[in-house]
Design a protein around this motif. Sequence first.
Motif, PDB file in Angstrom:
ATOM      1  N   PHE A  34       3.055   5.997 -11.063  1.00  0.00           N
ATOM      2  CA  PHE A  34       1.655   5.568 -11.023  1.00  0.00           C
ATOM      3  C   PHE A  34       1.187   5.579  -9.581  1.00  0.00           C
ATOM      4  O   PHE A  34       1.529   4.692  -8.803  1.00  0.00           O
ATOM      5  N   ARG A  35       0.425   6.590  -9.205  1.00  0.00           N
ATOM      6  CA  ARG A  35      -0.092   6.669  -7.839  1.00  0.00           C
ATOM      7  C   ARG A  35      -1.492   6.073  -7.815  1.00  0.00           C
ATOM      8  O   ARG A  35      -2.382   6.520  -8.517  1.00  0.00           O
ATOM      9  N   ASP A  36      -1.677   5.046  -7.013  1.00  0.00           N
ATOM     10  CA  ASP A  36      -2.970   4.402  -6.845  1.00  0.00           C
ATOM     11  C   ASP A  36      -3.796   5.227  -5.861  1.00  0.00           C
ATOM     12  O   ASP A  36      -3.431   5.366  -4.694  1.00  0.00           O
ATOM     13  N   ALA A  37      -4.907   5.783  -6.325  1.00  0.00           N
ATOM     14  CA  ALA A  37      -5.725   6.677  -5.497  1.00  0.00           C
ATOM     15  C   ALA A  37      -6.273   5.973  -4.252  1.00  0.00           C
ATOM     16  O   ALA A  37      -6.318   6.566  -3.175  1.00  0.00           O
ATOM     17  N   LEU A  38      -6.674   4.725  -4.377  1.00  0.00           N
ATOM     18  CA  LEU A  38      -7.211   3.997  -3.234  1.00  0.00           C
ATOM     19  C   LEU A  38      -6.126   3.744  -2.189  1.00  0.00           C
ATOM     20  O   LEU A  38      -6.355   3.923  -0.987  1.00  0.00           O
ATOM     21  N   CYS A  39      -4.945   3.370  -2.626  1.00  0.00           N
ATOM     22  CA  CYS A  39      -3.832   3.159  -1.696  1.00  0.00           C
ATOM     23  C   CYS A  39      -3.435   4.471  -1.033  1.00  0.00           C
ATOM     24  O   CYS A  39      -3.139   4.508   0.165  1.00  0.00           O
ATOM     25  N   HIS A  40      -3.440   5.556  -1.797  1.00  0.00           N
ATOM     26  CA  HIS A  40      -3.110   6.865  -1.234  1.00  0.00           C
ATOM     27  C   HIS A  40      -4.119   7.250  -0.151  1.00  0.00           C
ATOM     28  O   HIS A  40      -3.745   7.723   0.922  1.00  0.00           O
ATOM     29  N   LYS A  41      -5.394   7.026  -0.409  1.00  0.00           N
ATOM     30  CA  LYS A  41      -6.445   7.334   0.561  1.00  0.00           C
ATOM     31  C   LYS A  41      -6.274   6.475   1.814  1.00  0.00           C
ATOM     32  O   LYS A  41      -6.358   6.977   2.945  1.00  0.00           O
ATOM     33  N   ALA A  42      -6.030   5.186   1.649  1.00  0.00           N
ATOM     34  CA  ALA A  42      -5.851   4.283   2.789  1.00  0.00           C
ATOM     35  C   ALA A  42      -4.651   4.708   3.628  1.00  0.00           C
ATOM     36  O   ALA A  42      -4.731   4.770   4.859  1.00  0.00           O
ATOM     37  N   TRP A  43      -3.533   5.006   2.978  1.00  0.00           N
ATOM     38  CA  TRP A  43      -2.320   5.410   3.697  1.00  0.00           C
ATOM     39  C   TRP A  43      -2.559   6.706   4.466  1.00  0.00           C
ATOM     40  O   TRP A  43      -2.135   6.861   5.605  1.00  0.00           O
ATOM     41  N   SER A  44      -3.277   7.638   3.858  1.00  0.00           N
ATOM     42  CA  SER A  44      -3.587   8.909   4.507  1.00  0.00           C
ATOM     43  C   SER A  44      -4.489   8.712   5.725  1.00  0.00           C
ATOM     44  O   SER A  44      -4.278   9.332   6.775  1.00  0.00           O
ATOM     45  N   LEU A  45      -5.500   7.864   5.597  1.00  0.00           N
ATOM     46  CA  LEU A  45      -6.405   7.606   6.717  1.00  0.00           C
ATOM     47  C   LEU A  45      -5.678   6.958   7.892  1.00  0.00           C
ATOM     48  O   LEU A  45      -5.912   7.303   9.050  1.00  0.00           O
TER      49      LEU A  45
ATOM     50  N   VAL B  30       0.837  -1.204   0.000  1.00  0.00           N
ATOM     51  CA  VAL B  30       0.000   0.000   0.000  1.00  0.00           C
ATOM     52  C   VAL B  30       0.872   1.255   0.000  1.00  0.00           C
ATOM     53  O   VAL B  30       0.629   2.195  -0.756  1.00  0.00           O
ATOM     54  N   LYS B  31       1.913   1.262   0.832  1.00  0.00           N
ATOM     55  CA  LYS B  31       2.803   2.435   0.901  1.00  0.00           C
ATOM     56  C   LYS B  31       3.469   2.694  -0.446  1.00  0.00           C
ATOM     57  O   LYS B  31       3.529   3.837  -0.910  1.00  0.00           O
ATOM     58  N   GLU B  32       3.966   1.654  -1.087  1.00  0.00           N
ATOM     59  CA  GLU B  32       4.637   1.808  -2.377  1.00  0.00           C
ATOM     60  C   GLU B  32       3.681   2.347  -3.432  1.00  0.00           C
ATOM     61  O   GLU B  32       4.008   3.269  -4.169  1.00  0.00           O
ATOM     62  N   ARG B  33       2.481   1.799  -3.497  1.00  0.00           N
ATOM     63  CA  ARG B  33       1.506   2.243  -4.504  1.00  0.00           C
ATOM     64  C   ARG B  33       0.940   3.613  -4.188  1.00  0.00           C
ATOM     65  O   ARG B  33       0.508   4.323  -5.085  1.00  0.00           O
ATOM     66  N   ALA B  34       0.935   3.992  -2.913  1.00  0.00           N
ATOM     67  CA  ALA B  34       0.422   5.310  -2.519  1.00  0.00           C
ATOM     68  C   ALA B  34       1.402   6.414  -2.866  1.00  0.00           C
ATOM     69  O   ALA B  34       1.002   7.554  -3.090  1.00  0.00           O
TER      70      ALA B  34
END
Length: 67
Positions: free
Chosen positions: A41-52, A32-36
Amino acid sequence: MFEIWDARLTLEIQRDDASNIFLTDEAARAFVKERASATSFRDALCHKAWSLVFRSKIAPPSERKRK
């Protein structure tokens, strides 16, 4: 993502034991951290999860009680 209740709510990224996609919680978090944070290529769902998860760890304790 899992909710952890211990005097307050925090969120954690953990592996789903039933799916057997990741061998460890650490592997799930690393994915998740790598994809965020990927620059190409930034994965929006992974970015949201990491932020939360991050925000849940720095937030002050809530006055609300768990239902």
